[in-house]
Motif scaffolding. Sequence first.
Motif, short mmCIF file in Angstrom:
data_model
loop_
_atom_site.label_atom_id
_atom_site.label_comp_id
_atom_site.label_asym_id
_atom_site.label_seq_id
_atom_site.Cartn_x
_atom_site.Cartn_y
_atom_site.Cartn_z
N ALA A 2 0.85 -1.19 0.00
CA ALA A 2 0.00 0.00 0.00
C ALA A 2 0.89 1.24 0.00
O ALA A 2 1.96 1.26 0.57
CB ALA A 2 -0.90 0.01 1.22
N THR A 71 -9.36 4.18 -5.13
CA THR A 71 -8.07 3.52 -5.04
C THR A 71 -7.52 3.26 -6.44
O THR A 71 -8.28 3.16 -7.41
CB THR A 71 -8.15 2.17 -4.30
N LEU A 73 -5.06 0.49 -8.39
CA LEU A 73 -4.39 -0.80 -8.33
C LEU A 73 -3.41 -0.87 -9.49
O LEU A 73 -3.78 -0.64 -10.64
CB LEU A 73 -5.41 -1.93 -8.45
N ARG A 81 -0.13 -7.85 -9.08
CA ARG A 81 -0.39 -6.54 -8.49
C ARG A 81 0.78 -6.20 -7.58
O ARG A 81 1.15 -6.98 -6.71
CB ARG A 81 -1.69 -6.52 -7.70
N ARG A 84 -1.00 -0.84 -4.25
CA ARG A 84 -2.37 -0.33 -4.08
C ARG A 84 -2.25 1.04 -3.43
O ARG A 84 -1.65 1.17 -2.36
CB ARG A 84 -3.19 -1.26 -3.20
N THR A 85 -2.81 2.04 -4.08
CA THR A 85 -2.75 3.40 -3.55
C THR A 85 -4.15 3.89 -3.23
O THR A 85 -5.02 3.89 -4.09
CB THR A 85 -2.11 4.37 -4.58
N GLN A 86 -4.35 4.29 -1.98
CA GLN A 86 -5.62 4.88 -1.56
C GLN A 86 -5.50 6.39 -1.70
O GLN A 86 -4.65 7.01 -1.07
CB GLN A 86 -5.93 4.51 -0.11
#
Length: 97
Positions: A2, A71, A73, A81, A84-86
């Motif tokens: 993340a 988000t 992906l 993958r 993952r960036t929020q």
Amino acid sequence: MAAESPCFTQLEHLRQYIYQILCDKEQLEPGVFPMTERVIVRAEDPCGIYFCLHGPRSVKCTAIWETDTNTILFYGASGERFLRTQLSSASALQVAA
């Protein structure tokens, strides 16, 4: 896996961020390879954008911005993958249909 919570107010800044992350992952020189994008539609409503960086020798890296969850992906050339960036906020960003 993340990442931090960046904030983008313009779609172009989001594109640049995605392009840079994908280039860095595959060690590609930014500005050399094209990136395409397509709006993802669910029940006739836009729900995200699919980004594809077209590298050398048919190498493709992708990212999906899910607008429902805000988000991104990121997927490498082998399909795994890797990030993952929020996003913290994208109130000014609109998915153009």
